[in-house]
Design a protein around this motif. Structure first.
Motif, mmCIF file in Angstrom:
data_model
loop_
_atom_site.group_PDB
_atom_site.id
_atom_site.type_symbol
_atom_site.label_atom_id
_atom_site.label_comp_id
_atom_site.label_asym_id
_atom_site.label_seq_id
_atom_site.Cartn_x
_atom_site.Cartn_y
_atom_site.Cartn_z
ATOM 1 N N ASP B 112 0.850 -1.194 0.000
ATOM 2 C CA ASP B 112 0.000 0.000 0.000
ATOM 3 C C ASP B 112 0.890 1.250 0.000
ATOM 4 O O ASP B 112 1.789 1.379 0.836
ATOM 5 C CB ASP B 112 -0.881 -0.015 1.252
ATOM 6 C CG ASP B 112 -1.695 1.256 1.373
ATOM 7 O OD1 ASP B 112 -2.731 1.363 0.687
ATOM 8 O OD2 ASP B 112 -1.279 2.156 2.152
ATOM 9 N N PRO B 113 0.665 2.167 -0.959
ATOM 10 C CA PRO B 113 1.576 3.320 -1.088
ATOM 11 C C PRO B 113 1.697 4.153 0.189
ATOM 12 O O PRO B 113 2.806 4.570 0.560
ATOM 13 C CB PRO B 113 0.955 4.134 -2.228
ATOM 14 C CG PRO B 113 0.133 3.159 -3.000
ATOM 15 C CD PRO B 113 -0.369 2.145 -2.029
ATOM 16 N N ASP B 114 0.582 4.409 0.856
ATOM 17 C CA ASP B 114 0.643 5.194 2.090
ATOM 18 C C ASP B 114 1.402 4.449 3.178
ATOM 19 O O ASP B 114 2.184 5.036 3.928
ATOM 20 C CB ASP B 114 -0.777 5.520 2.584
ATOM 21 C CG ASP B 114 -1.458 6.559 1.701
ATOM 22 O OD1 ASP B 114 -0.738 7.263 0.961
ATOM 23 O OD2 ASP B 114 -2.697 6.655 1.753
ATOM 24 N N ASP B 115 1.157 3.150 3.275
ATOM 25 C CA ASP B 115 1.839 2.353 4.285
ATOM 26 C C ASP B 115 3.332 2.242 3.986
ATOM 27 O O ASP B 115 4.169 2.239 4.892
ATOM 28 C CB ASP B 115 1.194 0.959 4.347
ATOM 29 C CG ASP B 115 1.381 0.285 5.703
ATOM 30 O OD1 ASP B 115 1.529 1.024 6.716
ATOM 31 O OD2 ASP B 115 1.386 -0.954 5.769
ATOM 32 N N LEU B 117 5.147 4.554 2.439
ATOM 33 C CA LEU B 117 5.741 5.828 2.863
ATOM 34 C C LEU B 117 5.864 5.900 4.376
ATOM 35 O O LEU B 117 6.870 6.371 4.918
ATOM 36 C CB LEU B 117 4.877 6.998 2.355
ATOM 37 C CG LEU B 117 5.139 7.463 0.923
ATOM 38 C CD1 LEU B 117 4.120 8.522 0.528
ATOM 39 C CD2 LEU B 117 6.561 8.026 0.788
ATOM 40 N N TYR B 118 4.837 5.408 5.065
ATOM 41 C CA TYR B 118 4.844 5.407 6.528
ATOM 42 C C TYR B 118 6.011 4.577 7.065
ATOM 43 O O TYR B 118 6.752 5.020 7.952
ATOM 44 C CB TYR B 118 3.499 4.856 7.022
ATOM 45 C CG TYR B 118 3.420 4.606 8.503
ATOM 46 C CD1 TYR B 118 3.218 5.652 9.398
ATOM 47 C CD2 TYR B 118 3.543 3.312 9.013
ATOM 48 C CE1 TYR B 118 3.141 5.414 10.763
ATOM 49 C CE2 TYR B 118 3.462 3.068 10.374
ATOM 50 C CZ TYR B 118 3.268 4.128 11.245
ATOM 51 O OH TYR B 118 3.203 3.888 12.599
ATOM 52 N N ARG B 121 9.412 6.156 6.297
ATOM 53 C CA ARG B 121 9.649 7.294 7.178
ATOM 54 C C ARG B 121 10.140 6.807 8.549
ATOM 55 O O ARG B 121 11.121 7.337 9.093
ATOM 56 C CB ARG B 121 8.375 8.125 7.351
ATOM 57 C CG ARG B 121 8.524 9.221 8.407
ATOM 58 C CD ARG B 121 7.187 9.834 8.794
ATOM 59 N NE ARG B 121 6.791 10.902 7.896
ATOM 60 C CZ ARG B 121 7.034 12.205 8.123
ATOM 61 N NH1 ARG B 121 7.667 12.579 9.226
ATOM 62 N NH2 ARG B 121 6.625 13.120 7.291
ATOM 63 N N THR B 140 7.635 8.295 -7.105
ATOM 64 C CA THR B 140 6.793 7.135 -7.399
ATOM 65 C C THR B 140 7.631 5.981 -7.950
ATOM 66 O O THR B 140 7.458 4.823 -7.568
ATOM 67 C CB THR B 140 5.707 7.524 -8.420
ATOM 68 O OG1 THR B 140 5.013 8.677 -7.925
ATOM 69 C CG2 THR B 140 4.712 6.392 -8.621
ATOM 70 N N LEU B 143 9.636 4.456 -5.146
ATOM 71 C CA LEU B 143 8.785 3.633 -4.277
ATOM 72 C C LEU B 143 8.517 2.271 -4.912
ATOM 73 O O LEU B 143 8.509 1.248 -4.225
ATOM 74 C CB LEU B 143 7.456 4.348 -3.992
ATOM 75 C CG LEU B 143 7.526 5.500 -2.996
ATOM 76 C CD1 LEU B 143 6.154 6.163 -2.868
ATOM 77 C CD2 LEU B 143 8.008 5.017 -1.627
#
Lengths: 217, 217
Positions: B112-115, B117-118, B121, B140, B143
């Motif tokens: 999942d893209p948000d996960d 990045l999370y 981080r 992108t 990622l």
């Protein structure tokens, strides 16, 4: 295994001559703690342990791996020395500078009394040079209670990452961000006496002389 | 595994409450490099890797374990912080003071893209707090080229060894030898600029302020 294995970046130390072996022993000399990977009930278990080594073998305390020793399974012994962080202009190019040795082999319990003493001396002297001759040597009973493992240094790989970040000549250089390395400096501290130690007993020079010196070579 | 496992000194974090979890996260906060044990072709392989974590998961760069990910095998993630040497009167009682966390679980690729990045981080900020907001964030394309693994912090054990040697009140105390601890002090060094960095770009405070500070908590 008599032929090169399919594992990547892998080297048979017997075949690849002095340069590889010198890289391997340099990493082992610089490290203090190994991470021993063993198979337990079909799953990998990774335990930290001190070690000693000579040109042929790495010696490890065996108690940590006792349950895995019922089967003569191959283990992986990894020694990693962290040298610092690689701080790049982009998050993507961040990383660490480190030296790492991975040794694969079937551990052999050291049972011969002379060999056991030899291995324990290497282990003690690797961690604290001078301490084997200073401290009371192991008794027969203590030796019987000691499990020492030897893994041959025949199949191993060495990875060394050093140097600056990789994006100094790409488009990110125009961002004007600082980039470089942040080294790690691991040194010996000041000896702390056992609270039960009578007054007037000072640390021997081979211990007190280490204070402020780097722990890795 | 829904029931406690037979592995010794093992704790299910969900069952054992805050104290155990606090011990675990304290070790993870103090360490910088994890040793990931994976099964490759039936043999354990132990690779060093950086990590990040929150209360539920530890995140690891997945490229090191890519070959093992074709099967959903359990891995062992071990983080060890070396605090010093235990120097006893007898060789037999020598050891190390350390904090170690061993986490067992099946790694889950973070897609999942948000996960993603999370997790990246957390990983970046664990190693270099402040750097995520300073450096250029992942594109992108970057990622898509990043393999991040998450291992749940559900099954883990924590071992902490501290304190003086064990032979201060035994017969060896009469030997009159010094005994105690020799601490390891790992600190951040002075930033070294990328040779390609133009003159006049100074390291940001979140990097330069680390110099001389301990790397472990």
């Amino acid at each position: 295994m008599l032929s090169p294995t399919p594992r990547t970046r892998h080297r048979r130390m017997k075949d690849n001559g002095r340069a590889d072996r010198a890289d391997l022993t340099a990493v082992l000399a610089a490290g203090l703690v190994a991470h021993l990977g063993v198979l337990v009930d079909g799953h990998p278990m990774v335990v930290p342990t001190v070690y000693g080594f000579d040109e042929q073998r790495i010696f490890l305390h065996g108690s940590v791996a006792s349950r895995s020793l019922t089967v003569k399974n191959e283990v992986c012994v990894t020694v990693t020395v962290l040298d610092g962080l690689i701080l790049a202009r982009s998050v993507f190019e961040h990383g660490i500078n480190y030296r790492s040795a991975m040794i694969y082999g079937v551990p052999v319990p050291v049972t011969d009394p002379d060999d056991l003493l030899y291995g324990l001396r290497l282990l003690t002297e690797h961690v604290a040079p001078g301490q084997w001759d200073y401290a009371r040597p192991p008794s027969t009973k203590e030796l019987a209670a000691t499990t020492l493992l030897a893994v041959p240094l025949d199949e191993a790989s060495v990875k060394i990452s050093d140097g600056p970040p990789d994006d100094g000549d790409g488009p990110d250089a125009a961002l004007g961000l600082w980039a470089g390395r942040l080294p790690v400096a691991a040194t010996w501290g000041t000896p702390v006496a056992d609270p039960l130690l009578p007054a007037g007993i000072e640390p021997p020079p081979h211990i007190s002389n280490r204070t402020g010196r780097p722990i890795t070579g």
